[in-house]
Design an enzyme around this catalytic site. Sequence first.
Site, mmCIF file in Angstrom:
data_model
loop_
_atom_site.group_PDB
_atom_site.id
_atom_site.type_symbol
_atom_site.label_atom_id
_atom_site.label_comp_id
_atom_site.label_asym_id
_atom_site.label_seq_id
_atom_site.Cartn_x
_atom_site.Cartn_y
_atom_site.Cartn_z
ATOM 1 N N GLN A 1 34.138 45.400 38.084
ATOM 2 C CA GLN A 1 33.410 45.653 37.046
ATOM 3 C C GLN A 1 34.138 44.337 35.570
ATOM 4 O OE1 GLN A 1 29.898 46.379 37.124
ATOM 5 N NE2 GLN A 1 29.456 44.499 34.928
ATOM 6 N N ASP B 1 31.412 39.643 45.210
ATOM 7 C CA ASP B 1 30.036 38.723 43.563
ATOM 8 C C ASP B 1 30.611 37.410 43.859
ATOM 9 O OD1 ASP B 1 29.612 40.541 42.315
ATOM 10 O OD2 ASP B 1 31.562 40.512 40.990
ATOM 11 N N LYS C 1 24.619 50.276 39.964
ATOM 12 C CA LYS C 1 25.079 49.859 41.690
ATOM 13 C C LYS C 1 25.197 50.798 42.712
ATOM 14 C CE LYS C 1 26.741 45.649 39.723
ATOM 15 N NZ LYS C 1 27.634 45.147 39.087
#
Length: 297
Positions: free
Chosen positions: A96, A119, A52
């Site tokens: 994460q 997200d 990422k």
Amino acid sequence: MTEVIDGNAVAADIREGLTDAIERLADADARPGLATVLMSDDPASETYVSMKQRDCEEVGITSHHVEIDPDAPAAELLDTVAGLNDDPDVNGILVQMPVPDHVDERRVLRAIDPAKDVDGFHPENVGRMVAGNARFKPCTPHGIQKLLEHYDVETEGAEAVVVGRSDIVGKPMANLLIQKEPLGNATTTVCHSRTADLAAHTREADVLVAAAGVPEMIDGSMLKGGATVIDVGINRVDADTEKGYELIGDVEYESAKDVAGAITPVPGGVGPMTRAMLLYNTVWAASEQANVDVDLP
Ligand code: NAD
């Protein structure tokens, strides 16, 4: 002829479009920034986060990275998130997952400022999406929508079947497919681990999204002729390769490709789209926060 849906190519187009938007934001002194937070020493999580970061660098998004000792108290993670919420250089925050067992994942998701929740997992953003007023669409289903759009797959009035009901793929995918909006309007069935006769449902699907995490569980005999098959699964199985494994999907590609009208390969289908849509959500967040209009791909 079955069409092979090329996620790498569509993702590359999206990244190129984002690069233009990022330049415009940078000119307005609002270069997008994404913070990644890692509280794990799991090699797979470390790899995902570094991918990422690299994706950000390639398109011109500033990446901020914070690592927290997996044995640290949960408060350290929550304090970190609070600091990033207040940091004007950070437009998007990604913690994460999974976090260690002693940390309450739902509490972490709720701690992220919903305006920076790239997200799309904060309950406010989930609620907005379900209500048809999405702010951030979760990256994997959002990427699948972009694939369907790019390949002119008609969802309106179609029978759609989603296999899997996770919060990150199955549930948001089904929600997007039933919305009264473009790329929605599908009659949608959600199958899961307790579905009695999976094949009876998948055989009805004009659009099938497989996201169960079970290697090759869907074969050609379980498909309707001409169906669009979106294989989300990424399953690592032992193989006689240099790495000692290979990645395969939830769909048995060889038998499915002879029946489907269009199909995503694994790898090279949904995976690159998920990565591209994280960048997309970050750029959108930056443009909203800076109040600078940009064209998004
Ligand atoms: P998950 O384990 O959280 O959920 C799997 C879902 O599948 C569950 O809801 C379960 O009910 C259902 N399921 C399991 N076995 C089933 C069966 N035999 N029949 C019907 N349904 C069954 O997984 P997830 O996070 O949603 O991920 C699913 C797969 O997609 C995994 O392989 C994951 O690695 C992959 N994934 C890929 C991407 C991508 O970008 N390509 C993104 C996220 C997840």
